[in-house]
Design an enzyme around this catalytic site. Sequence first.
Site, PDB file in Angstrom:
ATOM      1  N   PHE A  30       0.839  -1.193   0.000  1.00 52.31           N
ATOM      2  CA  PHE A  30       0.000   0.000   0.000  1.00 52.31           C
ATOM      3  C   PHE A  30       0.880   1.252   0.000  1.00 52.31           C
ATOM      4  O   PHE A  30       2.077   1.182   0.297  1.00 52.31           O
ATOM      5  CB  PHE A  30      -0.923   0.017   1.222  1.00 52.31           C
ATOM      6  N   SER A  31       0.285   2.393  -0.287  1.00 51.25           N
ATOM      7  CA  SER A  31       1.078   3.623  -0.285  1.00 51.25           C
ATOM      8  C   SER A  31       1.676   3.871   1.090  1.00 51.25           C
ATOM      9  O   SER A  31       2.761   4.449   1.201  1.00 51.25           O
ATOM     10  CB  SER A  31       0.223   4.814  -0.714  1.00 51.25           C
ATOM     11  N   GLU A  32       0.986   3.449   2.163  1.00 53.52           N
ATOM     12  CA  GLU A  32       1.559   3.503   3.511  1.00 53.52           C
ATOM     13  C   GLU A  32       1.115   2.304   4.333  1.00 53.52           C
ATOM     14  O   GLU A  32      -0.047   1.877   4.264  1.00 53.52           O
ATOM     15  CB  GLU A  32       1.143   4.776   4.256  1.00 53.52           C
ATOM     16  N   THR A  33       2.068   1.782   5.087  1.00 49.16           N
ATOM     17  CA  THR A  33       1.791   0.817   6.147  1.00 49.16           C
ATOM     18  C   THR A  33       2.205   1.468   7.456  1.00 49.16           C
ATOM     19  O   THR A  33       3.258   2.103   7.542  1.00 49.16           O
ATOM     20  CB  THR A  33       2.561  -0.493   5.926  1.00 49.16           C
TER      21      THR A  33
END
Length: 299
Positions: A48-51
């Site tokens: 994902f774009s951020e974890t």
Amino acid sequence: MNDIMEVAYYRFDVFSQEPNKGNPAGVVYCDEGVSTEKMQQVAKVIGFSETIFILPSEIATFRLRFFSPGSEMPLCGHGTIAAVTLWCQSQSDKVLEELTVETIAGCLTIGVQIQSGTVQVTMKQAAPQFQPFEGDVNALVNNLGISVNDLDERYPIMYGSTGSWTLIVPVKGLAVMKKMQPNNQQFPEVLQNFPQASVHPICFESYHDDSLMHGRHFSGAGTGTIEDPVTGTASGVMGAYYYQFVTHNKSLPLKMNVEQGQEMGKDGQLSVLLERLADTLTISIQGQALLVSKELLKL
């Protein structure tokens, strides 16, 4: 945890209450023994774009670290909302109406309201900062796949930050937004003041009648992603930008809705709150996160 080959993470869709819309985020509970390298590995595999990793804190309710597939980020708005939602849903006692979150970008104050099981999170961001873009405009638009004629010349191109630096690029409308094809790897050559910054085009035409602005968010060169569906920190910058460079109505407090993700099929909306406290402009974003699933990651 370094010897464990399985990691549990919670998948949220943020800024939407409809699955597979908004911005996905992975949230992981972990302890201080987990290395930065292991967190980066987990984030890369999740993709994902951020974890987001929830850790203990000595100065706040808990601490958060944010990782894109390629690098650690100082702050992530949608990731914070996902992590706070998970933390609230896991509490057996009465949830606090206000809590604090430790991040690389500073200690943030978070407001929480729960209605019918839905967690509404209000996230105060860092004080807004702006710097003018003094680079090559032609190179910038070429990297976005548009032309100089597509820019909305009424408003300035500005670097802005409420925790993470992005470049606000005002354009003429949704048709311009749709045709953008970013070349992220060349961003550092154009963004010489902030080589790792993202680029956030905005316009004042929107898909939703109650949205004041529409945005897209093209990731910085080192993140390992191309476009973020719905971006909390950049939306905060949008609100501050609107107040400082667009509106002639200086009355505060001000609440506005912004939208993002429609070009990716990830329709999302959130609110930006602007207030003045002790002669300082404060920016908060407000949104919700939907828990989609709990996944088991094998490394």
